[in-house]
Motif scaffolding. Structure first.
Motif, PDB file in Angstrom:
ATOM      1  N   GLY A 234      38.827  37.003  42.509  1.00 20.77           N
ATOM      2  CA  GLY A 234      39.844  37.617  43.347  1.00 20.77           C
ATOM      3  C   GLY A 234      39.394  38.973  43.834  1.00 20.77           C
ATOM      4  N   PRO A 235      40.261  39.654  44.570  1.00 23.27           N
ATOM      5  CA  PRO A 235      39.867  40.943  45.161  1.00 23.27           C
ATOM      6  C   PRO A 235      39.567  42.038  44.134  1.00 23.27           C
ATOM      7  CG  PRO A 235      42.172  40.421  45.649  1.00 23.27           C
ATOM      8  CD  PRO A 235      41.583  39.224  44.984  1.00 23.27           C
ATOM      9  N   LEU A 236      40.297  42.108  43.059  1.00 18.27           N
ATOM     10  CA  LEU A 236      40.024  43.120  42.026  1.00 18.27           C
ATOM     11  C   LEU A 236      38.698  42.845  41.338  1.00 18.27           C
ATOM     12  CD1 LEU A 236      40.889  45.596  40.453  1.00 18.27           C
ATOM     13  CD2 LEU A 236      42.185  44.104  38.928  1.00 18.27           C
ATOM     14  N   THR A 237      38.425  41.586  41.057  1.00 22.50           N
ATOM     15  CA  THR A 237      37.135  41.210  40.475  1.00 22.50           C
ATOM     16  C   THR A 237      36.001  41.579  41.416  1.00 22.50           C
ATOM     17  OG1 THR A 237      38.105  39.410  39.193  1.00 22.50           O
ATOM     18  CG2 THR A 237      35.752  39.255  39.657  1.00 22.50           C
ATOM     19  N   GLN A 238      36.166  41.272  42.699  1.00 23.96           N
ATOM     20  CA  GLN A 238      35.140  41.597  43.694  1.00 23.96           C
ATOM     21  C   GLN A 238      34.896  43.104  43.726  1.00 23.96           C
ATOM     22  OE1 GLN A 238      33.245  39.496  45.669  1.00 23.96           O
ATOM     23  NE2 GLN A 238      32.164  41.339  46.284  1.00 23.96           N
ATOM     24  N   TRP A 239      35.948  43.894  43.716  1.00 24.74           N
ATOM     25  CA  TRP A 239      35.818  45.356  43.764  1.00 24.74           C
ATOM     26  C   TRP A 239      35.165  45.881  42.484  1.00 24.74           C
ATOM     27  CZ3 TRP A 239      37.786  49.411  40.853  1.00 24.74           C
ATOM     28  CH2 TRP A 239      37.623  50.679  41.415  1.00 24.74           C
ATOM     29  N   SER A 240      35.550  45.332  41.335  1.00 22.20           N
ATOM     30  CA  SER A 240      35.041  45.825  40.048  1.00 22.20           C
ATOM     31  C   SER A 240      33.597  45.445  39.782  1.00 22.20           C
ATOM     32  CB  SER A 240      35.899  45.282  38.900  1.00 22.20           C
ATOM     33  OG  SER A 240      37.229  45.715  39.015  1.00 22.20           O
ATOM     34  N   PHE A 241      33.234  44.208  40.100  1.00 21.06           N
ATOM     35  CA  PHE A 241      31.931  43.685  39.702  1.00 21.06           C
ATOM     36  C   PHE A 241      31.001  43.377  40.865  1.00 21.06           C
ATOM     37  CE2 PHE A 241      34.935  42.440  36.334  1.00 21.06           C
ATOM     38  CZ  PHE A 241      34.361  43.113  35.277  1.00 21.06           C
ATOM     39  N   ARG A 242      31.486  43.567  42.094  1.00 20.84           N
ATOM     40  CA  ARG A 242      30.714  43.258  43.297  1.00 20.84           C
ATOM     41  C   ARG A 242      30.354  41.790  43.387  1.00 20.84           C
ATOM     42  NH1 ARG A 242      28.619  48.106  46.079  1.00 20.84           N
ATOM     43  NH2 ARG A 242      30.021  49.680  45.265  1.00 20.84           N
ATOM     44  N   GLU A 243      31.133  40.947  42.700  1.00 19.33           N
ATOM     45  CA  GLU A 243      30.982  39.501  42.799  1.00 19.33           C
ATOM     46  C   GLU A 243      32.293  38.854  42.385  1.00 19.33           C
ATOM     47  OE1 GLU A 243      28.033  37.964  40.123  1.00 19.33           O
ATOM     48  OE2 GLU A 243      29.218  38.404  38.350  1.00 19.33           O
ATOM     49  N   SER A 244      32.546  37.709  42.959  1.00 19.63           N
ATOM     50  CA  SER A 244      33.720  36.928  42.599  1.00 19.63           C
ATOM     51  C   SER A 244      33.369  35.460  42.841  1.00 19.63           C
ATOM     52  CB  SER A 244      34.920  37.333  43.452  1.00 19.63           C
ATOM     53  OG  SER A 244      36.057  36.582  43.110  1.00 19.63           O
ATOM     54  N   PRO A 245      33.405  34.660  41.830  1.00 26.39           N
ATOM     55  CA  PRO A 245      33.888  34.937  40.479  1.00 26.39           C
ATOM     56  C   PRO A 245      32.871  35.705  39.639  1.00 26.39           C
ATOM     57  CG  PRO A 245      33.146  32.670  40.600  1.00 26.39           C
ATOM     58  CD  PRO A 245      33.018  33.244  41.985  1.00 26.39           C
ATOM     59  N   HIS A 246      33.380  36.305  38.574  1.00 33.00           N
ATOM     60  CA  HIS A 246      32.561  37.020  37.606  1.00 33.00           C
ATOM     61  C   HIS A 246      32.763  36.342  36.249  1.00 33.00           C
ATOM     62  CE1 HIS A 246      30.405  40.314  35.745  1.00 33.00           C
ATOM     63  NE2 HIS A 246      31.338  40.351  34.816  1.00 33.00           N
ATOM     64  N   THR A 247      31.659  36.040  35.584  1.00 28.64           N
ATOM     65  CA  THR A 247      31.723  35.313  34.317  1.00 28.64           C
ATOM     66  C   THR A 247      31.060  36.118  33.200  1.00 28.64           C
ATOM     67  OG1 THR A 247      31.622  33.222  35.507  1.00 28.64           O
ATOM     68  CG2 THR A 247      31.126  33.147  33.166  1.00 28.64           C
ATOM     69  N   VAL A 248      31.736  36.159  32.068  1.00 29.27           N
ATOM     70  CA  VAL A 248      31.192  36.752  30.845  1.00 29.27           C
ATOM     71  C   VAL A 248      31.262  35.669  29.780  1.00 29.27           C
ATOM     72  CG1 VAL A 248      31.383  38.591  29.141  1.00 29.27           C
ATOM     73  CG2 VAL A 248      32.130  39.005  31.491  1.00 29.27           C
ATOM     74  N   GLU A 249      30.165  35.502  29.051  1.00 32.43           N
ATOM     75  CA  GLU A 249      30.088  34.446  28.045  1.00 32.43           C
ATOM     76  C   GLU A 249      29.656  35.032  26.711  1.00 32.43           C
ATOM     77  OE1 GLU A 249      27.018  30.829  27.332  1.00 32.43           O
ATOM     78  OE2 GLU A 249      27.902  30.964  29.330  1.00 32.43           O
TER      79      GLU A 249
END
Length: 115
Positions: free
Chosen positions: A40-55
């Motif tokens: 989403g837009p907040l993810t895009q702004w925070s991580f410069r990618e959307s989707p962002h995955t952490v494992e």
């Protein structure tokens, strides 16, 4: 992840165009895999990618320690118990905190943020 075989959705949310999903599963090798994916837009702004995955990955020895902690007999029971104990936006970090408290090593995988 096949939620019906060896996994569980711990949390899912869709608010104001932002999606968050946290799930876990036991791999065929006996490790525990916990995945948090946001988009989403907040993810895009925070991580410069959307989707962002952490494992987070916990090896079979760590899974054995978790089985003892939760008094379980088999690894396939673990996702269902985690779904009952850990939920909400912070469940990924709460599970990492549990690993730290129990001294169970885990590996975090996350794409580097490109700026």
């Amino acid at each position: 992840m096949d939620v019906f075989d060896s996994g569980a959705v711990l949390f899912a949310s869709e608010e104001e165009g932002e999606h968050l999903r946290i799930e876990c599963a036991v791999t065929p090798e006996g490790s525990l895999r916990i995945v948090q994916e946001s988009s989403g837009p907040l993810t895009q702004w925070s991580f410069r990618e959307s989707p962002h995955t952490v494992e987070a990955m916990i090896d079979p020895a760590g899974v054995g320690e978790l089985l003892g902690y939760f008094h379980l007999d088999a690894a396939h029971q673990l996702p269902a118990v985690l779904r009952l104990e850990y939920t909400g936006y912070e469940c990924f970090s709460s599970l990492c905190d549990l690993m730290k408290r129990l001294g169970i090593p885990y590996e975090i995988r996350e794409a580097a943020i490109v700026r």
